[in-house]
Enzyme design. Sequence first.
Site, mmCIF file in Angstrom:
data_model
loop_
_atom_site.group_PDB
_atom_site.id
_atom_site.type_symbol
_atom_site.label_atom_id
_atom_site.label_comp_id
_atom_site.label_asym_id
_atom_site.label_seq_id
_atom_site.Cartn_x
_atom_site.Cartn_y
_atom_site.Cartn_z
ATOM 1 N N GLU A 123 0.967 -1.259 0.233
ATOM 2 C CA GLU A 123 0.013 0.176 -0.115
ATOM 3 C C GLU A 123 0.829 1.423 0.081
ATOM 4 O O GLU A 123 1.902 1.289 0.831
ATOM 5 C CB GLU A 123 -1.086 -0.174 1.258
ATOM 6 C CG GLU A 123 -1.826 1.165 1.347
ATOM 7 C CD GLU A 123 -2.770 1.288 0.028
ATOM 8 O OE1 GLU A 123 -3.160 0.379 -0.323
ATOM 9 O OE2 GLU A 123 -2.918 2.425 -0.227
ATOM 10 N N THR B 164 -5.850 1.389 -5.329
ATOM 11 C CA THR B 164 -5.397 0.275 -5.304
ATOM 12 C C THR B 164 -6.083 -0.747 -6.303
ATOM 13 O O THR B 164 -5.600 -1.607 -6.858
ATOM 14 C CB THR B 164 -5.611 -0.438 -3.789
ATOM 15 O OG1 THR B 164 -5.511 0.364 -2.901
ATOM 16 C CG2 THR B 164 -5.137 -1.748 -3.816
ATOM 17 N N HIS C 87 -1.259 3.647 4.900
ATOM 18 C CA HIS C 87 -2.378 3.961 4.113
ATOM 19 C C HIS C 87 -2.701 5.432 4.877
ATOM 20 O O HIS C 87 -2.339 5.661 5.903
ATOM 21 C CB HIS C 87 -3.652 3.301 4.244
ATOM 22 C CG HIS C 87 -4.571 3.620 3.238
ATOM 23 N ND1 HIS C 87 -5.350 4.929 3.568
ATOM 24 C CD2 HIS C 87 -5.108 2.856 2.123
ATOM 25 C CE1 HIS C 87 -6.139 4.956 2.406
ATOM 26 N NE2 HIS C 87 -5.934 4.028 1.387
HETATM 27 C C1 GP9 Z 1 -8.483 -0.649 0.697
HETATM 28 C C2 GP9 Z 1 -7.376 -0.758 0.485
HETATM 29 C C3 GP9 Z 1 -6.953 0.704 0.156
HETATM 30 O O1 GP9 Z 1 -9.196 -1.975 0.657
HETATM 31 O O2 GP9 Z 1 -6.915 -1.343 -0.692
HETATM 32 O O3 GP9 Z 1 -7.580 1.450 -0.951
HETATM 33 P P1 GP9 Z 1 -6.925 2.799 -1.577
HETATM 34 O O4 GP9 Z 1 -7.659 3.773 -1.090
HETATM 35 O O5 GP9 Z 1 -5.518 2.870 -1.441
HETATM 36 O O6 GP9 Z 1 -7.437 2.644 -3.002
HETATM 37 MN MN MN Z 2 -3.901 1.794 -2.281
#
Ligand code: GP9
Ligand code: MN
Length: 410
Positions: free
Chosen positions: A39, A83, A198
């Site tokens: 992430e 993502t 994140h």
């Molecule tokens: C959520 C994670 C984050 O399940 O994959 O998503 P993002 O905000 O980075 O698209």
């Molecule tokens: Mn992401």
Amino acid sequence: DSSEISEIENYIQENADTDKKSELFGIAEDKNMIFVSIESFQNFLLDSKINGEETTPFLNDLKERQDTIWFKNFYHQTAQGKTSDSEFIVENSLYPLGRGAVYFTNAQNEYNALPEILNKHGYTSSVFHANNKSFWNRDVMYENVGYDKFYGEQSYNVTEENSFGWGLEDKAFFSQSIDELKQQEEPFYSKFITLTHHFPFEIPEEKASIDKYDSGSETLNNYFQTARYTDEALKQFFQQLKESGIYKDSIIVLMGDHYGISEFHNNAMGEFLNKEITPYEHIQLQRVPFMIHIPGYENGGIREEVVGQIDVKPTLLSLLGIEAENDLSFGVDMFVEGSKKFTALRDGSFITEKYVYTEGTCYDRETGEPLESENEACKPTKKQVEKELSYSDKIIYGDLFRFYDFTDEK
Ligand code: GP9
Ligand code: MN
């Protein structure tokens, strides 16, 4: 209709050396493939230090090893779907959409995705991600592209002690996944999607191993602590893969999904990197980790080629020794020399060996200097990038793969 897809097929065949095989073709034949989507991880974290402490000691070491191949000029190509866009690009070697997330808008299309292809070649496939299964419409899309199993939040034991930020912390996520991973029928393709690092990158003090950065951006200040946490989680995951016996029969691919620090933090970024964040630098900041770790391999090292997420699917298929001759991809096998002409970002910016083009200006890739003479140097590629993005959009909006036969016998 079918004439549109024939035109696109011709374009792809004219522009890619699809019949060339790389030296690494089949190097991971019949091995398990463990794909880790990290992430919000940008390349500038690698080798960075906060108060003398490395941010990512594990990845720093990994990327220099001879059993690892690191593409240091690998770009994410995501747009609003974040993502999910990165997942879409990797699974299909198509571009994401300029607006919205394909995972929502076109989840029922016909695709010829990586898990489906692997399933046809005897693989089982699964996804591990400790968030709500319907986030980004994953439950629907995953079923469509052929994943056999999806372990979401419900499959994990999430407590107050083992979670912060967006949910289950990465260390607990990997630990709790190992037992399930052992149950996968081999060979398997398993994707892990981390969550801890994140936005807004907050971490409880007692779980942070390094200091915060000190600048006017709280986001950038936090960014290093959660990155270190995830680096530790990855180190632990490798250890657990070894202990479980899975490691030696697997190859492990690590990829950053997209940026974590947006241009709103350019002042603080500029301070950290000690240079002004020009549009050119902004593009260079879109590089994310891409490392292929092959246990026992001795010819690894750092690769300079300009590549991107669009190239992951053909590259992984080639490593696994799968031909997929009639697949349609905009990406190429990264290991076929000279196969890559440009890496296009969704907004029409692109990177070639020589140039970086963005916001109407063509820059020298080495020096970052804007080139005069009305950007002539970038013009031909600019045209092709526009064409390619529009072809990809046509495939998605028109659901054109309905009219294409992917089977090997033609
Ligand atoms: C959520 C994670 C984050 O399940 O994959 O998503 P993002 O905000 O980075 O698209
Ligand atoms: Mn992401």
